[in-house]
Scaffold this motif. Sequence first.
Motif, short mmCIF file in Angstrom:
data_model
loop_
_atom_site.label_atom_id
_atom_site.label_comp_id
_atom_site.label_asym_id
_atom_site.label_seq_id
_atom_site.Cartn_x
_atom_site.Cartn_y
_atom_site.Cartn_z
N MET A 19 7.23 -3.28 -7.00
CA MET A 19 7.74 -4.51 -6.40
C MET A 19 9.08 -4.28 -5.72
O MET A 19 9.33 -4.79 -4.62
CB MET A 19 7.86 -5.59 -7.48
CG MET A 19 6.53 -6.08 -8.01
SD MET A 19 6.69 -7.24 -9.40
CE MET A 19 7.40 -8.66 -8.56
N ALA A 20 9.96 -3.52 -6.38
CA ALA A 20 11.27 -3.24 -5.77
C ALA A 20 11.12 -2.45 -4.48
O ALA A 20 11.81 -2.72 -3.48
CB ALA A 20 12.15 -2.48 -6.76
N GLU A 21 10.22 -1.49 -4.48
CA GLU A 21 9.97 -0.69 -3.27
C GLU A 21 9.51 -1.59 -2.13
O GLU A 21 9.96 -1.47 -0.98
CB GLU A 21 8.92 0.37 -3.57
CG GLU A 21 8.67 1.36 -2.46
CD GLU A 21 9.77 2.39 -2.33
OE1 GLU A 21 9.99 2.89 -1.19
OE2 GLU A 21 10.43 2.71 -3.35
N GLY A 31 0.81 -1.21 0.00
CA GLY A 31 0.00 0.00 0.00
C GLY A 31 0.85 1.26 0.00
O GLY A 31 0.56 2.22 -0.72
N ARG A 32 1.92 1.24 0.79
CA ARG A 32 2.80 2.42 0.83
C ARG A 32 3.51 2.62 -0.51
O ARG A 32 3.65 3.75 -0.99
CB ARG A 32 3.81 2.26 1.97
CG ARG A 32 3.17 2.39 3.36
CD ARG A 32 4.23 2.48 4.45
NE ARG A 32 4.94 1.20 4.63
CZ ARG A 32 4.54 0.24 5.45
NH1 ARG A 32 3.43 0.36 6.15
NH2 ARG A 32 5.25 -0.88 5.59
N ALA A 33 3.95 1.52 -1.12
CA ALA A 33 4.63 1.64 -2.41
C ALA A 33 3.67 2.16 -3.49
O ALA A 33 4.03 3.04 -4.29
CB ALA A 33 5.21 0.29 -2.82
N ALA A 34 2.45 1.62 -3.51
CA ALA A 34 1.48 2.07 -4.51
C ALA A 34 1.12 3.54 -4.31
O ALA A 34 0.93 4.28 -5.28
CB ALA A 34 0.22 1.20 -4.44
N ARG A 35 1.04 3.99 -3.05
CA ARG A 35 0.74 5.40 -2.78
C ARG A 35 1.84 6.30 -3.34
O ARG A 35 1.56 7.36 -3.91
CB ARG A 35 0.57 5.62 -1.27
CG ARG A 35 0.35 7.06 -0.84
CD ARG A 35 -1.03 7.59 -1.20
NE ARG A 35 -2.08 6.91 -0.49
CZ ARG A 35 -2.57 7.28 0.70
NH1 ARG A 35 -2.07 8.34 1.33
NH2 ARG A 35 -3.56 6.60 1.26
#
Length: 740
Positions: A439-441, A52-56
Motif C-alpha cells: 500500500m505504501a509503495e 501491479g507494479r508494487a505487487a511484482r
Amino acid sequence: MLFRTAADGRPYHLGPFPLESRPRDPRVADVEAARSPAEPLPPRPAPQGPLGRAARIYRELFAKHAVADPAPKQAPVPDDRALRAIDIKGYAYFMNATQVGVCRVPASAWLRGAEPLAHDHAVVVLVEPERIPEPDNPAHAWVAPAVDEVVDMRAAEIAVAVAGHIRAMGFPARAHVAGDGLVDAERLAVLAGVAVRAGDRLHNPYAGERFALAVVTTPYGLATDQPLAAGARAGARGLRYWLGINGAMSGRERNRRAGRATHLSRYPMEQVRRVDRPTTLILDDEVPRVPKRAAFFDRALRGDLGDKAQAERNRFAFKQPHTAGMMAMMRAMVPLQDGAVAADVDRSRYGDPAANARAIKSLAYFLGADLTGICEVPRYAWYSHGQDGTPIAPKHKYAVVMLIDQEYDTMEGASGDDWISGAQSMRGYLRGAEIAGVMAELIRSVGFAARAQTNVDSDVLHIPLLLLAGLGELSRIGELVLNPFVGPRFKSVVLTTDLPLAPDRPIDFGLQYFCSHCWKCARECPCDAIPWGDKIVFNGYETWKPDVERCARYRLTNAKGSACGRCMKTCPLNKVVTADGPLLQRIASWCGIHAFWLKPLLVPIAVRLDDFLGHGRRNPAKKWWLDLEIVNGVCVKPVKGVSERDLDLDHRIDPEKKPMAYYPASMMPVPNDVGPQPVDRKAAVAMAKRMETPARARARRARGEPPPPEYVPTPPREGVAAADRFDLATYGNAQKTPAR
C-alpha cells in the motif's frame, strides 16, 4: 448448533473448503504423467498500474528466498507420512492458502530444459483472489488490472514460507512461484487433487478458474492426495455445501461475505456504536513521547534484563521451524517500508478524503487485512527516538490501521504458550508488513508520502492509533486492545501517510464494564502479569496496567513454548462470529453490541458460561503442527517439553500481596545510550504506589495542577553518540510493548 458446531471437530488440515468430499480418480495420475513436458513459460508481461507494479516488487522479493540450504541435521519428525502431511498442509492453510494438495513428482512434471532436482514430492498451493472493488470505487482502477499480480504475490509468500519450514527441519525444499519455477504447476495441481482440466484451462470446484498456483518440491516424504475425478465440479456447490459439508465453511457464510461492500470488513463494524473519544481516558496534552529503547523487548536486546533474557531475545519468537520459514521474508521487506515519492504526477484526483478512505479500505481488504480503520496521528503516538537514539520527527498526518487475525482455529488447538504461539504472532506481522508495504509503495507512486510501520520497524506506537481508528477498546489485558468481533486475537500494522483521508471515530461496545467484571485473562496468565485490581493512569493513559517486565521475561524465556499469547487464547471475547458460528455466540455478540442495558445481567452469566463450556481449553482437532525446537540451528524435540495448559479455575491473586512493577517515563532508559541499563525492579514496585487513579487524575486537572513528575521522560545523555546503530535486518520486536 447452540454451543458447538461441526466446525469444532473439523480437522484443521482439511482446510476451509470441503475438497475432501469431491470424488477422486487415481487413473488421472497416469494420464498426467504421460503428457509431454511443458515448455518453459514465456517472460511475464510488465505489470499494469501502480498496484501491479508494487505487487511484482514484493513477489520478486519473496522469490529470492525460494532456494536456500537446509539445516545441517534432520529433525526428529514422525515416520508416519500422514502426520508429516498434516503439519505441512496445516502450515499452508495457516498462511491462508485457499486449498493445498500433495503429490509425487513425475519426471514429466519438470519443465522442458530444466535440470530436475532430486525432489520426489510436491506441495501445491492454490490461492484465490479477494473481491475486486466496485466500479464506482476509486480502488477499482488500482485493483482490476493487478488481480493476477497480487494473487501471485500471496501464493509466492505462502510457498516460500512452507519451503523455509521444511528446510529448517533439515530437508531440501524449493519454492516454485510465478516467474521463477522449474515445474509444470498446472500438471502438479491436477495430480495433487486441487484442480481438474476443463479443456485448456484448470478449474477448481470452489474457487472456479481464477486463482494462482505455487509449488514446493522436496524429498521430504509426505502422504499424497489422489487427483480429482473429471466430474468433481458437478454438485460441488449444492445444498450440503450451502449448509457446510463436514464442518467446512458454508456457502451461506461465503455468500454473506460476498454481499458486503468491499470497503467493509467481513465483520459488521458499522453496527458498533461510535463515540467522540476512546472509552478510556487519554490526557492528550500530558502523554509523553517515549523512545523505542524503552520497549521491554528492546531493553532485553540491550542487556537491561540480564544475560538470559538477552540471549533468548534473539530466538524466543522464532525458535521453531514454522516461524523460521517466515524470517527471511520479514527481514527483506524492511528496506521497502519507506521510499521516494513520485514527482510530476497528477494528484488532483485524490482531493476527496472520503473517497480516498473508501478506496484505501477496499485496497487493504483486497490485500488481506481483516479489519481496517483510519485516524489522524497525534503527537504522542510518534516515538521520540529510534533504536539507535536518533530523534524521530513526526511527519505524516494520517494513519491507516489494519488488523491481521491470528487465526481462530489454530488458537483453538493451542494452549496459548506452546510451540505455535510465536508463529501466530510472526504470521500476523509478516502479512501486515506485506500489506502495508504494498500500500505504501502504491501511495508513493501516486504522489503522496507513505511509510509502512511494521513490527520490525515502526516509528509510531500502535495502541493509541488502534483506539483512535475505532478498532477496539483498551482491555484488562492492559496494553492490548480488544475488538468486538475478534477479541484480542490480532496483530496490528500501520501505514502513515499524507494522502487526504476521512478519519473514523472511536468505538464503545461496553468493554470497560465487561473487563471490570471478568478476570479470566488475569486468572490464566502463566506469570501473573495481568492486574486483578482497578485501573490507573500511566503516562497519561487510563489502563489496567500489566507488569510488563514480568510478562516480557516470561515470553522471552518460556522454555515449553515459543513466546506467549495465553491471554488472547483464554479471553471470552476470543471467538468467531460468522453465519457458521454457534448460535449462542452470535446472540451474545449481538447483545454485546446492541443491548447495553443488558450488560449488568448478561456479563456475569457470560463469564461463568464461558468457563462452563470449556472455552480456553485446547481442541485436539485443531492441532496441526509438529512440536519442534530449534537449538543451535537444528530442530530437536523440545528440550523442556510442551506447555499443555487448559483452564485453572481456582487460581486467584490478592492484588495487595502480588506487587506490580511499573516503569513510567521518568524510569525509562536513556534513549541515546544503547549500552546495558539494568532495570530497577524494586524502585518500579515502589512506583506502583504513586500511580494516580482516573478519578484523581481528573480532579488534579480540574484544579489546574501540572502532570506528575513521572510523566517526564528520561532525557538524552550529552556526549553519547548514536553509535552501534540498530541493525533492523536482525529483526526488532519493539513496537508491541511501547510505553513501558
